[in-house]
Design an enzyme around this catalytic site. Structure first.
Site, PDB file in Angstrom:
ATOM      1  N   ASP A  99     -14.445  10.795  60.439  1.00  0.00           N
ATOM      2  CA  ASP A  99     -15.408  11.453  60.861  1.00  0.00           C
ATOM      3  C   ASP A  99     -14.853  12.920  60.597  1.00  0.00           C
ATOM      4  OD1 ASP A  99     -17.474  12.173  62.559  1.00  0.00           O
ATOM      5  OD2 ASP A  99     -17.318  10.399  63.599  1.00  0.00           O
ATOM      6  N   GLU A 258     -24.199  12.486  58.393  1.00  0.00           N
ATOM      7  CA  GLU A 258     -25.360  12.207  59.662  1.00  0.00           C
ATOM      8  C   GLU A 258     -26.639  13.182  59.628  1.00  0.00           C
ATOM      9  OE1 GLU A 258     -25.197  12.203  64.466  1.00  0.00           O
ATOM     10  OE2 GLU A 258     -24.212  13.709  63.374  1.00  0.00           O
ATOM     11  N   HIS A 319     -22.882   5.514  68.126  1.00  0.00           N
ATOM     12  CA  HIS A 319     -22.109   5.565  69.570  1.00  0.00           C
ATOM     13  C   HIS A 319     -22.999   6.831  70.349  1.00  0.00           C
ATOM     14  CE1 HIS A 319     -21.091   8.916  66.622  1.00  0.00           C
ATOM     15  NE2 HIS A 319     -20.798   9.928  67.582  1.00  0.00           N
TER      16      HIS A 319
HETATM   17  C1  GLC Z   1     -22.964  14.135  66.565  1.00  0.00           C
HETATM   18  C2  GLC Z   1     -22.213  13.168  67.169  1.00  0.00           C
HETATM   19  C3  GLC Z   1     -22.245  13.170  68.813  1.00  0.00           C
HETATM   20  C4  GLC Z   1     -21.617  14.444  68.814  1.00  0.00           C
HETATM   21  C5  GLC Z   1     -22.355  15.795  68.278  1.00  0.00           C
HETATM   22  C6  GLC Z   1     -21.739  17.021  68.255  1.00  0.00           C
HETATM   23  O1  GLC Z   1     -24.211  13.981  66.538  1.00  0.00           O
HETATM   24  O2  GLC Z   1     -22.463  11.775  66.541  1.00  0.00           O
HETATM   25  O3  GLC Z   1     -21.476  12.101  69.223  1.00  0.00           O
HETATM   26  O4  GLC Z   1     -21.724  14.840  70.446  1.00  0.00           O
HETATM   27  O5  GLC Z   1     -22.624  15.337  66.923  1.00  0.00           O
HETATM   28  O6  GLC Z   1     -20.518  17.142  67.668  1.00  0.00           O
END
Ligand code: GLC
Ligand code: MG
Length: 522
Positions: A99, A258, A319
């Site tokens: 990640d 993402e 998650h």
């Molecule tokens: C992304 C992650 C999430 C996190 C957010 C801030 O959406 O998947 O878990 O809280 O970014 O980094």
């Protein structure tokens, strides 16, 4: 699948490391724990694991607040543990995806501490400092601006105030972060899942966002405004292309983004001439209603919008989202699995889905997630989908010898890997058979998707290449229904008893029953 790159036919399994397997009794999963479970993952048939952040972090957002991009948090282990995990995974043919969290650092990152120290610090411009805030909000509630006492200026944070946003317009930030990618690529990681890719660049004039006319009380406060000026800015695309170029300095690595955006905007992240993300995550199944009509529509919309030459992908859970078995029910969770593994492209599943794991209710005093703490009661908390993996029926489910950091589901004595392993009718066996079927039949990965249609509560389609044809029939309803199907043999049924049967003409599907049929040649 000789002509495909590994990630094109991959089933990616997301491991949320705090909750997968603890090895040292502190109640928090770790790298040695993952190592211990690699053979389970190989047995399941997945090809890659994506591990949520394992870097040194104050854990304000459980690792998504990174204080050192090139280290391992002691909670998870050491760099030696990581190298060992990587080597052991590779020796079993498993890829490792890390990640990458580029939008923001922790407020304890040395870069931010420097940046914060004075207005003329060389790293001042590495973050987003302003004399006065504008109206941009934090995704975790309230203003996105925090006043810093040292210099009496404000910095922007898309998430917690402990997660200041980097200024990606600054070339030094780009260079430093690209070196982070190279650091891990050189170590041998197989790619990255890039956190909140669509948020990385903001309007250079910091214009206020307009009000969201569709907002109503009870929704998260971050939805009060439309994120026109702090999300999905046009300058993101050249930046993603640069990131991709760095990853392409190394052979056969993957870049996944993402991105939560409507499908047309999502597709722009493949980049001009497909020089952007290899896979902008497709979250459509996480968000659509669970009816044959709605699912048909998202499948249609997605493939219609997919740029020519772009590689598709589908995601069933992660998650940040309620577990699929909770959202649509444990019976339909099997149908969802059959859908996932019979769609074209790269697939991503979330740990525990193969057990039909459900959200675990979290009592107010057990809440860990800042999203819930900041705006309680709106259902924003993500702890319910992050609870420990149940491995067996012992105390703490074989997850830890200590006290688990989040509670186990109260059904873990029944729903755990060992128990489901023993039950040939379990969802775990269904997952394994579906993944295996996909491995044996490249048509399910690369074949055409045809005849997508709805018949009563049944979603139907075919996957074909050359002579080979698979007919898929999924009853998304709770009641039995008749479905028409070509003459053939049932390869897999969600409820097993039809497996191996010959079918032709009309078949009765039970509620939540799905079939994959190998259609006979004519
Ligand atoms: C992304 C992650 C999430 C996190 C957010 C801030 O959406 O998947 O878990 O809280 O970014 O980094
Ligand atoms: Mg531990």
């Amino acid at each position: 699948m000789q002509d495909l790159t590994w990630w094109q036919h991959a089933v990616v399994y997301e491991v949320y490391p705090r909750s997968f397997q603890d090895s040292d009794g502190d109640g928090i999963g770790d790298l040695r724990g993952i190592l211990h479970r690699l053979d389970y993952l190989v047995g399941l048939g997945v090809s890659a694991i994506w591990i949520s952040p394992i870097y040194p972090s104050p854990m304000a957002d459980f690792g998504y607040d990174v204080a050192d991009y090139c280290g391992i948090d002691p909670i998870f282990g050491t760099m030696e543990d990581f190298d060992r995990l990587l080597a052991e995974a590779h020796s079993r043919g498993l890829k490792i995806i890390l990640d990458f969290v580029p939008n923001h650092t922790s407020d304890q990152h040395p870069w931010f501490l420097e940046s914060q120290s004075s207005k003329d610090n060389p790293k001042r411009d590495w973050y987003l400092w302003r004399q006065e805030p504008n109206n941009w909000l934090s995704n975790f509630g309230g203003s996105g601006w925090e006043k810093d006492e040292t210099t009496e200026q404000y910095y922007y944070h898309s998430f917690l105030k402990q997660q200041p946003d980097l200024n990606w317009r600054n070339p030094d930030v780009q260079a430093a972060m690209f070196d982070v990618l190279r650091f891990w690529l050189r170590r041998g990681v197989d790619g990255f899942r890039v956190d909140v890719m669509w948020l990385m660049i903001k309007d250079d004039q910091f214009r206020d966002n307009p009000a969201n006319p569709g907002y109503h009380p009870g929704q998260p406060s971050s939805q009060r405004l439309l994120p026109i000026f702090n999300a999905d800015r046009p300058e993101i695309h050249p930046l993603v292309a640069k990131m991709r170029a760095v990853v392409s300095e190394f052979s056969s690595r993957v870049l996944i983004g993402e991105i939560y955006l409507p499908v047309q905007q999502l597709m722009s992240y493949y980049g001009i001439d497909l020089q952007g993300a290899d896979l902008p995550f497709n979250f459509l199944l996480l968000q659509c209603a669970w009816t044959a009509e709605a699912v048909k529509q998202v499948i249609f919309d997605y493939y219609s919008a997919l740029p020519s030459g772009a590689w598709a992908n589908w995601v069933l859970g992660n998650h940040d989202q309620p577990r699929i078995a909770t959202r649509i029910g444990t019976r339909q969770a099997r149908v969802a699995a059959m859908l996932l593994f019979t769609l074209p492209g790269t697939l991503t599943m979330y740990y525990g889905e193969e057990l039909g794991m459900e959200n675990v209710p979290i009592a107010p005093e057990e809440v860990q997630d800042p999203a819930e703490k900041n705006e309680p009661g709106l259902g924003l908390g993500r702890d319910p989908e992050r609870t420990p993996m149940p491995w067996d029926d012992s105390v703490s489910a074989g997850f830890t010898t200590g006290q688990p950091w989040l509670p186990l589901g109260d059904d873990y004595e029944r729903i755990n890997v060992v128990a489901l392993e023993k039950d040939p009718a379990s969802i775990l066996h269904l997952y394994r058979s579906l993944i295996d079927l996909r491995r044996r039949h490249p048509t399910l990965v690369t074949g055409r998707l045809e005849s997508l249609a709805v018949e009563n509560s049944v979603l139907r389609y075919q996957r074909t290449s050359g002579e080979q044809r698979f007919a898929i029939r999924l009853n998304l309803g709770a009641d039995p229904v008749m479905a028409s199907v070509e003459q053939g043999t049932v390869l897999i049924s969600t409820q097993r008893e039809k497996t191996g049967q010959m079918v032709e003409g009309l078949v009765e599907l039970r509620g939540a029953e799905g079939l994959v049929v190998a259609v006979n040649h004519r």
